[in-house]
Write an enzyme that holds these catalytic residues in place. Structure first.
Site, PDB file in Angstrom:
ATOM      1  N   PRO A   1      25.712 125.465  50.075  1.00 51.93           N
ATOM      2  CA  PRO A   1      26.996 124.777  49.881  1.00 51.93           C
ATOM      3  C   PRO A   1      26.983 123.387  50.473  1.00 51.93           C
ATOM      4  O   PRO A   1      26.170 123.041  51.317  1.00 51.93           O
ATOM      5  CB  PRO A   1      27.989 125.695  50.597  1.00 51.93           C
ATOM      6  CG  PRO A   1      27.331 127.039  50.612  1.00 51.93           C
ATOM      7  CD  PRO A   1      25.871 126.770  50.721  1.00 51.93           C
ATOM      8  N   GLU A   2      27.974 122.618  50.077  1.00 54.76           N
ATOM      9  CA  GLU A   2      28.022 121.213  50.457  1.00 54.76           C
ATOM     10  C   GLU A   2      28.275 121.002  51.940  1.00 54.76           C
ATOM     11  O   GLU A   2      27.934 119.955  52.490  1.00 54.76           O
ATOM     12  CB  GLU A   2      29.122 120.515  49.653  1.00 54.76           C
ATOM     13  CG  GLU A   2      30.496 121.141  49.847  1.00 54.76           C
ATOM     14  CD  GLU A   2      31.556 120.422  49.029  1.00 54.76           C
ATOM     15  OE1 GLU A   2      31.276 119.300  48.570  1.00 54.76           O
ATOM     16  OE2 GLU A   2      32.645 120.991  48.854  1.00 54.76           O
ATOM     17  N   GLU A   3      28.844 122.029  52.614  1.00 55.41           N
ATOM     18  CA  GLU A   3      29.109 121.824  54.026  1.00 55.41           C
ATOM     19  C   GLU A   3      27.816 121.664  54.826  1.00 55.41           C
ATOM     20  O   GLU A   3      27.788 120.962  55.845  1.00 55.41           O
ATOM     21  CB  GLU A   3      29.948 122.977  54.607  1.00 55.41           C
ATOM     22  CG  GLU A   3      29.253 124.331  54.618  1.00 55.41           C
ATOM     23  CD  GLU A   3      29.588 125.156  53.391  1.00 55.41           C
ATOM     24  OE1 GLU A   3      29.902 124.533  52.365  1.00 55.41           O
ATOM     25  OE2 GLU A   3      29.553 126.393  53.469  1.00 55.41           O
TER      26      GLU A   3
END
Length: 420
Positions: free
Chosen positions: A312-314
């Site tokens: 994920p982008e986090e």
């Protein structure tokens, strides 16, 4: 023919005994050994002396000094033969010029006693033979003294050469200390101590730093605007079977050891964020509030799925924060990773710059003992502790027994509570 002595391994000189009245002019003195003129860098002729540097055993033999003599307008050639002996003892010559009719005794004394009498028992120091050459108006004599052995009691005594009422003396003095030897020895010892200290520090560096933090721990807070000691970044596996070990370490063991036993504050995504917040904003804001970034890697799936490539982008936001803020990174491997080439460049860079700590526990309560080598390494890379946890809280939350792990053996022992 005269006898003279050169001392092995030292510099010395030979004396040409060509003594004539002042009306005679003596010049062009040349030196010969075994009928050959002496040449070489070790030999230097100065008037009636031949200086010999670094005397060797081969320098012994028959020498001669030859010179031109002008007397009443006529030129003569004069020659003095010398027998040279090489000695490793100390020999001192006393050269005496006296009138021809003087019958005074020439001798060596020490403490107003003849040398041979004074050293009659040991015979360490003896007077040598006297050699004289008679000239028209005077007599030239040489009498020497030989030191076969020198002891401490000989230093400071006046050894006197006497010829009638005239006298000259020598006195042995202790050699000056060689400060260069002391300097070299001191520097060598200092270098050895420094190298030993560096080796000891490299071996026990972690234990020394942890002891120092514990002994000189500050009770204040750090005014750096940070709220957390570390942000824990752990990848999300694709199956339930892969998640058990990672979740156990991140959500149970890390908080138990670092938060409850050591008093650190961790931000763990999935545990500490508020519901409903945007993921990217949560990660971006909280990474800026952390002093360390702790990255967990599981080799069972990290290589095959390409860590961070499909995450994920986090997670990418965390690495952006890492590059912008220059956070220190603690890389933890749950197993041995032989090849990092399939990892993202960011992970390869972290591994190369900061190294990695390999997990050595078994995901049980026995792995929660902070005296194991693994937890010492983690605490070493964490910031110094400034807000110790409550002792009561520690007693409630810390496990009662633990196994020390592979580094400390397999026997059971109580797990002590250590801070900082």
């Amino acid at each position: 023919m005269y006898e003279q002595i050169l001392h092995l391994g030292k510099d010395g000189f030979l004396m040409c005994h060509l003594n004539f009245p002042k009306s005679c002019v003596l010049d062009s003195v040349k030196w010969y050994k075994d009928c050959r003129e002496i040449e070489g860098e070790r030999f230097t002729s100065r008037e009636k002396k031949l200086l010999v540097q670094n005397v060797s055993a081969e320098d012994g033999g028959n020498y001669a000094c030859r010179a031109r003599l002008m007397h009443m307008g006529k030129q003569y050639v004069v020659l003095n033969g010398i027998t040279v002996n090489i000695s490793s003892t100390l020999v001192v010559d006393c050269n005496i010029t006296d009138t021809r009719d003087n019958t005074n005794r020439r001798c060596w004394t020490v403490n107003d006693t003849l040398v041979d009498t004074y050293y009659n028992e040991s015979k360490r120091i003896r007077e040598g033979f006297e050699s004289c050459a008679a000239f028209q108006e005077h007599t030239s004599c040489t009498v020497n003294i030989t030191f076969l052995e020198v002891r401490m009691e000989d230093y400071g005594l006046p050894f006197t050469c006497r010829a009638g009422v005239s006298a000259a003396y020598i006195m042995l003095e202790l050699p000056a200390p060689d400060f260069r030897a002391y300097l070299v020895g001191g520097l060598g010892a200092l270098a050895l101590v420094a190298v030993s200290a560096v080796c000891v520090y490299n071996i026990f560096k972690i234990d020394i730093v942890l002891w120092y933090r514990s002994a000189f721990r500050s009770t204040g807070t750090i005014e750096d605007g940070k709220l957390y000691d570390a942000y824990v970044l752990y990848p999300k596996p694709q199956s339930e079977s892969q998640s058990h070990d990672v979740d156990t370490l991140v959500l149970k063991i890390l908080p138990e050891v670092l938060e409850q036993q050591c008093g650190y504050k961790l931000f763990i995504f999935g545990r500490d964020e508020f519901p409903g917040q945007a993921v990217a904003n949560v990660i971006d804001e909280n990474t800026k509030l952390c002093r360390r970034l702790m990255v967990i890697i599981d080799p069972a799936w990290g290589v095959s799925f390409g860590l961070l490539k499909n995450m994920p982008e986090e997670q990418i936001a965390v690495y952006n924060a890492l590059i912008q803020d220059g956070m220190k990174v603690i890389l933890i491997e749950l197993g041995k990773i032989e090849d990092y080439t399939s990892m993202p460049e960011s992970i390869q860079y972290i591994r190369q710059k900061h190294g990695a700590i390999q997990w050595s526990g078994d995901f049980t309560e026995q792995s929660q003992c902070i005296k194991t080598r693994f937890w010492k390494k983690v605490r070493y890379h964490m910031p110094p502790q400034r807000y110790p946890p409550s002792a009561v809280q520690l007693q409630k939350r810390a496990p009662s027994n633990c196994t020390a792990g592979p580094e400390l053996g397999s026997r059971k022992k109580n797990c002590p509570f250590m801070h900082g």
